[in-house]
Design an enzyme around this catalytic site. Sequence first.
Site, PDB file in Angstrom:
ATOM      1  N   PRO A   2       0.835  -1.207   0.000  1.00  0.00           N
ATOM      2  CA  PRO A   2       0.000   0.000   0.000  1.00  0.00           C
ATOM      3  C   PRO A   2       0.871   1.259   0.000  1.00  0.00           C
ATOM      4  CG  PRO A   2      -0.075  -1.095   2.139  1.00  0.00           C
ATOM      5  CD  PRO A   2       0.726  -1.967   1.242  1.00  0.00           C
ATOM      6  N   GLU A   3       0.530   2.218  -0.842  1.00  0.00           N
ATOM      7  CA  GLU A   3       1.245   3.491  -0.900  1.00  0.00           C
ATOM      8  C   GLU A   3       0.278   4.606  -0.497  1.00  0.00           C
ATOM      9  OE1 GLU A   3       3.563   3.962  -4.528  1.00  0.00           O
ATOM     10  OE2 GLU A   3       3.683   1.786  -4.741  1.00  0.00           O
ATOM     11  N   LYS A  57       3.386   6.760   4.496  1.00  0.00           N
ATOM     12  CA  LYS A  57       2.686   5.487   4.319  1.00  0.00           C
ATOM     13  C   LYS A  57       2.322   4.871   5.672  1.00  0.00           C
ATOM     14  CE  LYS A  57       5.867   4.057   1.155  1.00  0.00           C
ATOM     15  NZ  LYS A  57       6.502   3.172   0.145  1.00  0.00           N
ATOM     16  N   ARG A 261      12.516  -6.723  -6.413  1.00  0.00           N
ATOM     17  CA  ARG A 261      11.448  -5.946  -7.041  1.00  0.00           C
ATOM     18  C   ARG A 261      11.826  -5.611  -8.471  1.00  0.00           C
ATOM     19  NH1 ARG A 261      10.279  -1.403  -3.235  1.00  0.00           N
ATOM     20  NH2 ARG A 261      10.692  -2.999  -1.719  1.00  0.00           N
TER      21      ARG A 261
END
Length: 286
Positions: A2-3, A57, A261
């Site tokens: 989540p950002e 965040k 990533r």
Amino acid sequence: MPELPEVEALAGFLREHCAGQRIVRAEVAALSALKTFDPPVDALVGETVGDVRRTGKYLAFSAGEAWLVIHLARGGWLQWREKVPPARARPGKGPLALRVGLSSGAGFDVTEQGTEKRLALWVVRDPSEVEGVARLGPDPLQEGFTAQVLAGVLLASTGNIKTVLTNQSALAGVGNAYSDEALHAARLSPYKTASKLTDEEIEQLHRALVTILSDAVDRSVGLAASGLKSEKKTGMAVHGRAGLPCPVCGDTIREVSFSTRSLQYCPTCQTGGRPLADRRMSRLLK
Ligand SMILES: [Zn+2]
């Protein structure tokens, strides 16, 4: 992960559902996630939730004199429960990290999937006691975030623009996905040196960041916690779309992979048509 937009929407949802409710249970199941011991978690029990807000965040709940601060990290999520299971959350190997029950009978579970245990919880007297919160850079959705503020951030940085955008001490709230999206909208290569952007490029990047993040917030706000993950995916132009056509020019979206990533970009829109070197790919081809 989540950002900013997802955490903003979560904070709004939780404010609506928790504010004014008394906390009747606060049970930590992932002991390593709890980073503080004073005040104890039990200090939350019996207190009424005041505000729920997003800082970068991080999610922060005020309860009496204390704050509960949550960083969901990469595999973390918050699951709203209309009825919290009566069983006490116990330390174990499962994904459950924290269970909070409210006087209404509802509440939430904070969970973490995957092996990379980075979810973190703090109980503090002020959110700024959390080191990561104290070090946050300017927030792109805060009033006063102008192109000049962004220019100051970029000029003070070393490294490429992708790294700077995702560094929380440089800029708060932006992660891997929305930095890919902002760079695509601003037509900038992720490898461009941050401190060497022209005034025009900074203007473009500023506009892209603010537009992309506020659009994502608009799409996410009002959704229940459970709908946020899929909403994040549907709004993406390049992130997570390697091999698919760019919605702007039709070129094939490429990716560069790192150990844990990857980033996605469009060569035509962002790098003058030239694919960026992907170390993993070149190693495979040797
Ligand atoms: Zn394109």
